[in-house]
Design an enzyme around this catalytic site. Structure first.
Site, short mmCIF file in Angstrom:
data_model
loop_
_atom_site.label_atom_id
_atom_site.label_comp_id
_atom_site.label_asym_id
_atom_site.label_seq_id
_atom_site.Cartn_x
_atom_site.Cartn_y
_atom_site.Cartn_z
N LYS A 70 53.33 51.67 36.56
CA LYS A 70 54.71 51.23 36.82
C LYS A 70 55.16 50.16 35.83
O LYS A 70 56.25 50.25 35.27
CB LYS A 70 54.84 50.58 38.21
CG LYS A 70 54.54 51.42 39.39
CD LYS A 70 54.86 50.68 40.69
CE LYS A 70 54.12 49.37 40.88
NZ LYS A 70 52.69 49.49 41.15
N ARG A 97 56.87 46.77 49.18
CA ARG A 97 55.44 47.07 49.37
C ARG A 97 55.15 47.52 50.80
O ARG A 97 54.02 47.88 51.10
CB ARG A 97 54.60 45.83 49.13
CG ARG A 97 54.39 45.40 47.68
CD ARG A 97 53.39 46.25 46.97
NE ARG A 97 52.30 45.64 46.24
CZ ARG A 97 52.36 45.17 45.00
NH1 ARG A 97 53.48 45.13 44.34
NH2 ARG A 97 51.27 44.75 44.41
N ARG A 142 41.15 47.85 33.08
CA ARG A 142 42.07 46.71 32.95
C ARG A 142 41.37 45.40 33.30
O ARG A 142 41.60 44.37 32.67
CB ARG A 142 43.29 46.92 33.85
CG ARG A 142 44.34 45.84 33.69
CD ARG A 142 45.65 46.23 34.33
NE ARG A 142 45.68 45.86 35.73
CZ ARG A 142 46.68 46.17 36.58
NH1 ARG A 142 47.69 46.89 36.15
NH2 ARG A 142 46.65 45.79 37.82
N ARG A 178 42.47 39.70 35.02
CA ARG A 178 43.37 39.15 36.03
C ARG A 178 42.57 38.66 37.23
O ARG A 178 41.56 39.27 37.59
CB ARG A 178 44.34 40.26 36.47
CG ARG A 178 45.79 39.98 36.14
CD ARG A 178 46.65 41.17 36.37
NE ARG A 178 46.80 41.51 37.79
CZ ARG A 178 47.71 42.35 38.25
NH1 ARG A 178 48.55 42.93 37.41
NH2 ARG A 178 47.80 42.64 39.52
N ARG A 196 43.36 46.12 47.27
CA ARG A 196 44.73 46.47 46.85
C ARG A 196 45.00 47.97 47.04
O ARG A 196 46.10 48.37 47.44
CB ARG A 196 44.98 46.04 45.40
CG ARG A 196 45.26 44.53 45.32
CD ARG A 196 44.93 43.95 43.97
NE ARG A 196 45.71 44.51 42.90
CZ ARG A 196 45.29 44.62 41.64
NH1 ARG A 196 44.08 44.21 41.30
NH2 ARG A 196 46.08 45.12 40.74
#
Ligand code: AMP
Length: 190
Positions: A13, A88, A127, A133, A144
């Site tokens: 996204k 969400r 990632r 992150r 998540r």
């Protein structure tokens, strides 16, 4: 054009929003990015959100909606926007509908990036290695994906019922997906 981007963590996204906003001159509003800025700046809001984000859970609806309302009042949003990472859950979807009705700026489209679960996991793992992150630990990634399946996936049907949903196959190169997206948006608005 006013668009919402829907999809699991790792569905692309954010990447697709960055490309599309430049092409169409839209504001890109990512609630995850807004929250990370608050955390980095050490604001009260950031301090409240930090631990929740690191666990991979959702920050409270009231906090995120307040932050979104402030962002939506900035002048650049008048030219149209891509909302990335909000709503969400169904309560947020309803709050968004109400907010946009109040602003007289209803959504044109909700775009869902459809990516199989094994590909999501592979992308999020890659990632994590590259970006580091704070919420890319294996536990947080798993959480998540679970939160997405339980709370966020039902939002797809919310926009389908409104006749605003576009489904985009999210596999392939970044450019191929962007092309698919533009064709779909073009034909949808023609
Ligand atoms: P993202 O960058 O969109 O993956 O968001 C990173 C994290 O920020 C999420 O895992 C949540 O903890 C939090 N977050 C972002 N957007 C929202 C939202 N709309 N509602 C609640 N929490 C959010």
């Amino acid at each position: 054009m006013r668009i919402v981007f829907l999809g699991a963590p790792g569905s692309g996204k954010g990447t697709q929003a960055t490309l599309l906003k430049t092409a169409l001159g839209l504001a890109h509003i990512s609630t995850g990015e807004l929250l990370r800025s608050e955390v980095a700046a050490g604001t009260e809001l950031g301090r409240a959100a930090k631990a929740v984000m690191e666990r991979g859970e959702l920050v409270s609806d009231a906090i995120v909606l307040g932050m979104l309302e402030r962002r939506m009042s900035a002048p650049d949003v008048a030219a149209g926007f891509i909302l990335d990472g909000y709503p969400r859950n169904l309560a947020q979807a309803e709050a968004l509908d109400a907010l946009l009705a109040r602003l007289g700026q209803p959504l044109d489209r909700a775009v869902f990036f459809d990516v199989p679960a094994d590909e999501l996991l592979a992308r999020l793992t890659a990632r994590a290695e590259k970006e580091g992150r704070a919420d890319d630990s294996p536990e947080s990634v798993a959480k998540r994906l679970e939160v997405y399946a339980e709370q966020t996936a039902p939002v797809i049907e919310h926009f389908e019922r409104q006749g605003k949903l576009l489904r985009i196959a999210g596999l392939g190169s970044i450019d191929a997906i962007q092309q698919r997206l533009r064709v779909a948006l073009g034909s949808a608005t023609a």
